[in-house]
Scaffold this active site. Structure first.
Site, short mmCIF file in Angstrom:
data_model
loop_
_atom_site.label_atom_id
_atom_site.label_comp_id
_atom_site.label_asym_id
_atom_site.label_seq_id
_atom_site.Cartn_x
_atom_site.Cartn_y
_atom_site.Cartn_z
N GLU A 1 3.19 -17.60 -34.62
CA GLU A 1 2.34 -16.71 -35.45
C GLU A 1 3.21 -15.59 -35.98
O GLU A 1 3.59 -14.68 -35.24
CB GLU A 1 1.20 -16.13 -34.60
CG GLU A 1 0.27 -17.16 -34.00
CD GLU A 1 -0.89 -17.53 -34.92
OE1 GLU A 1 -1.03 -16.87 -35.98
OE2 GLU A 1 -1.64 -18.46 -34.57
ZN LIG Z 1 -3.28 -20.34 -38.17
#
Ligand SMILES: [Zn+2]
Length: 861
Positions: A366
């Protein structure tokens, strides 16, 4: 990003960046979803091969790729480079990437065409099309290979998966085999920069004169799925054009993008994969917190995944961005830095699915700086572009670290992949991972399972459901055999033609994660990230029996596709079709669309007049359904059931897949003035509030309710029922994050009869205070409903747990005093298109509400 439940414990700063808690599909804002495509390419458009379906079976036949057509994966019969001239889409100034200074979708093909011209290290292919019809690009970066060299790589890859014991003994294999790395980008459409980082990396590797890069590409194949979700990229939204979160679809594979990724993972067999998301600050890099999926070879996985995680962390932190100067916090690794909340329990995510095809390190990454949703709308363009540039750097650093990792551990990663498949093929017991295998690996991280010796799949309950499940397993590269003769196993006798899944097979982990019931993990963890229960055995309508004793002694032929299941009895009389599977729903809706005059019986059968036997024969072939003699059955006239649906995107997709004509509606649509004359049944689960209707809209709806049927689901549906004054019930909400597979008991009612013994819930509900007009169609099991998943009572009140739901009504039906026939679901029968065996309940609800209401209306006149 992956998240639906905030990770309170990771770092304080992330809490404000996370989406509010809630389910991914339970109550999405339906009106703001992108238009869901009304697919008109024939009934099988969205199905993988299914038994008895010639059209689908033809699609399974392997074919060489032709330029510009989806190849279905990297072909073994072509060398590298392949130099596919990609068709270049027209320029789209509305592409959401442009505002961020990132590459728009229409810019990708020209870039790849240019790189293919400039470098013999780059090969682009089309591996499928998105829901909205956009090409999906696979780029392979490697040193050139002749056709013979590419075939040699394919043979080595197949040897690893098909004969891992021999591969393990072959000391020369790793020296000859190029380790595959898979980079997946942009699976969430509004998490853009993985695509740009992939293109940057491809260009660097393609054009570098560094001998180290040449050495890397001589020993490695790097596969880039450049944008896994082009619809979402262009539209600036998370889901694809069908409104599906692709990173929840890997156990179901309802979406074409996911089927393309599945094919890629089977064909490329990566030792390592990374899935590039955003946005969590500092950059979140897996491995994960507990609970850990029990079907992985986790000792092999965690050693590699943690090592690559640390390498990516070092590369990301090494970029030199700081919190003070750039707003970029140091990277974090959930496994190391958090107690729970970011788990690898359900294999619905790409990196949690890839290990079953041999990835021994796989990661969600992320990237840090938010540029989507409100930030996309509100931040100045310069700030958005500053953030996107940093995000691209971070994603590129993660890719760079991962290929360096694959290069450094080349032989060990291949050996570990071989070992995964070897243990499966040998049927070795699940291993208990030693504590401390990596720093911090404690008792809370230990999850094991017991593999049965085999599973037997039969058509006892539904032949079409068995065929669907077998085809799904085969599409997932699970080996299935078909018994040539009757046999006994665990004291039971199974007929010839039964399907046998021998669990001594290389991908036994994938077979088990789909066929086991699952586990109740409520006691072990406080909070889960997404779903905690699923089961193809319990929810897809087939009969699946584990064999725990000795192996079934039966000769079985390998299955490439389930055998056809359709039939029409001889004779000249009327026919009946019992609706217990989605295929029968489709057949009924197909006959209705052809204008065949059917009737519908209260025990859930469609009756076909003798004059339509030819049409019955056609749909029998098309859907694999088996008709029986009508034997005097009658019923009420059934016309095409036209639905107006205020539902979530997955439900809309499922209703259309079943062949119902559906008009999406919402509060806004009704307030704008809606013509009810072409609607038979209203379905309400999302985006429609009775109390928010203006007086005209409410009057029009009230008029409809004297002649039309209603189906509700969930909290929105229950609120609609109460506000519109339909059935006399009190809807009780279970804990909102509870989900999983539940045991149910069904009545002989028009919806309950013929249902499986299990259902699926997310934010479960039940109904009390039932009025005399209300019939219980299905109840939660009195002995305790939860089979697999996570469902606790509210810690403060002690309410809303499975104890309270014991024996309570989960699905009810009735006719309100105006005449409307109503069915209410407290379960989730269409969740993410997954519980295939539950879809017929919704169809029976539609047929019953339509016919019962019509009968009431007729009697009143
Ligand atoms: Zn995602």
């Amino acid at each position: 990003m992956r998240l639906s439940i905030p990770l309170a414990s990771i770092v304080a700063v992330s809490a404000v960046l996370l989406a509010p808690a809630g389910t991914a599909t339970a109550e999405p804002p339906a009106p703001s979803q992108p238009a869901v495509r009304d697919f008109g390419n024939g009934p099988e458009r969205h199905e993988e091969a299914a038994g008895g379906d010639e059209q689908a079976r033809a699609l399974r036949t392997p074919a060489l790729p032709t330029t510009g057509e989806p190849s279905g994966g990297p072909s073994r019969d072509l060398g590298y480079p392949r130099r596919t001239e990609l068709p270049e889409p027209p320029e789209n100034p509305a592409d959401a990437s442009i505002k961020l200074g990132l590459v728009p979708y229409h810019g990708i093909a020209p870039k790849l065409n240019e790189l293919q011209r400039r470098s013999d290290r780059v090969s682009a292919e089309i591996i499928g099309r998105s829901a909205q019809g956009r090409d999906l690009y696979l780029v392979t970066v490697t040193a050139p290979e002749s056709r013979a060299e590419a075939r040699e790589q394919a043979r080595l890859r197949e040897r690893i998966a098909d004969d891992p014991a021999a591969a393990a003994r072959d000391r020369r294999l790793a020296a000859r085999y190029k380790a595959p790395l898979y980079v997946n980008a942009n699976i969430h459409g509004n998490e853009w920069e993985g695509t740009d980082a992939s293109l940057r990396t491809i260009e660097e590797l393609a054009t570098s004169a560094d001998p180290k890069v040449a050495a890397l590409l001589a020993r490695t194949r790097l596969y880039f799925n450049v944008t896994a979700n082009p619809d979402g990229r262009v539209n600036g939204v998370r889901p694809n054009g069908d409104g599906f979160d692709l990173n929840r679809d890997f156990v179901t594979a309802s979406q074409p993008e996911v089927r393309a990724m599945r094919r890629l993972m089977i064909d490329a067999q990566p030792v390592t994969m990374i899935d590039l998301h955003g946005y969590v600050n500092g950059t979140l890099i897996e491995p994960t917190t507990p609970p850990h999926g029990a079907n992985y070879e986790y000792d092999l996985f965690i050693r590699n995944a943690y090592a690559n995680g640390l390498g990516m962390e070092a590369a990301v932190n090494g970029l030199g961005y700081t919190a003070e100067k750039d707003g970029v916090h140091p990277a974090q690794i959930p496994f190391r830095d958090s107690a729970e909340g970011w788990d690898d329990w359900p294999p619905i995510f790409t990196p949690q699915y890839a290990p079953f095809h041999g990835a021994v390190a796989s990661h969600t990454v992320e990237i840090p700086l938010r540029v989507n949703n409100a930030d996309y709308a509100n931040l100045p363009v310069e700030e958005l572009r500053r953030r996107s540039a940093i995000n691209t750097d971070v994603a590129a650093a993660a890719i760079r670290a991962s290929y360096a990792f694959v290069q450094a551990r080349h032989d060990a990663l291949i050996a570990d992949q071989i070992e995964v498949f070897r243990r499966g093929a040998a049927g070795e017991p699940s291993r208990t991972v030693p504590l401390g295998i990596v720093p911090g690996f404690g008792p809370e991280d230990v999850y094991t399972t017991t593999f049965p010796r085999a599973y037997v799949i039969t058509g006892e309950r539904s032949a079409t459901a068995a065929a669907r499940l077998v085809d799904h397993l085969v599409a997932n590269d699970v080996r299935v055999g078909r018994a040539r003769h009757a046999f006994r196993a665990d004291g039971r006798t199974y007929p010839a033609g039964s399907y046998v899944v021998d669990m001594r097979q290389p991908k036994r982990g994938l077979a088990n994660v789909m066929l086991e019931p699952g586990a109740d993990i409520s006691p072990r963890v406080d909070a889960m990230y997404d779903i905690s229960g699923w089961s193809h055995a319990l929810l897809w309508g087939a009969t699946v029996e584990p064999v725990t004793g000795s192996a079934p002694r039966v000769a079985a032929e390998p299955v490439k596709a389930a055998v056809p299941t359709g039939s029409v009895p001889r004779g000249a009389g009327p026919l009946a079709l019992k609706v217990v599977d989605a295929k029968e729903v489709r057949a009924v809706n197909d006959l209705l669309a052809q204008g065949v005059a059917l009737t519908w019986t209260d025990d859930g059968r469609a009756v076909v007049p003798a004059s339509a036997r030819r049409a019955a024969g056609t749909v029998s072939d098309r859907y694999g359904v088996a008709f029986t003699p009508a034997a005097g059955a009658t019923g009420r006239p059934l016309a095409p059931v036209r639905l107006a649906a205020a539902v979530a995107a997955d439900e809309l997709f499922t209703l259309r897949e079943l062949g119902f004509p559906v008009t999406p509606v919402s509060t806004a649509v009704l307030n704008a003035g809606f013509d009810w004359s072409a609607t038979d049944v209203l379905v309400v689960s999302s985006g429609l509030s009775y109390t928010a209707l203006d007086p005209d809209a409410r009057a029009a709806l009230d008029a409809f309710l004297t002649t039309g049927g209603v189906i509700t689901r969930g909290g929105t549906g229950a609120a609609f029922n109460a506000a519109a004054g339909l059935l006399t019930v009190t809807a009780v909400a279970g804990r909102s994050d509870a989900n999983g597979v539940v045991r149910v008991a069904s009545s002989a009612g028009p919806v309950g009869a013929g249902s499986p013994e299990h259902s699926f819930v997310y934010s479960p509900r039940w109904f009390t205070g039932l009025g005399p007009e209300v019939r219980v169609e299905q109840s939660y099991a009195a002995e305790g409903p939860l089979v697999a998943g996570h469902w606790r009572a509210d810690p403060r009140t002690g309410a809303g747990g499975p104890e309270q739901a014991r024996g309570q009504a989960a699905v009810v039906s009735g006719r309100d005093e105006r005449g409307a026939a109503v069915v209410m679901f407290g379960t989730e029968p269409m969740f993410r298109n997954h519980p295939k065996g539950l879809f017929p309940q919704v169809a029976r609800a539609a047929y019953w509400t339509a016919t019962a209401t019509a009968a009431t209306a007729a009697a009143a006149h």
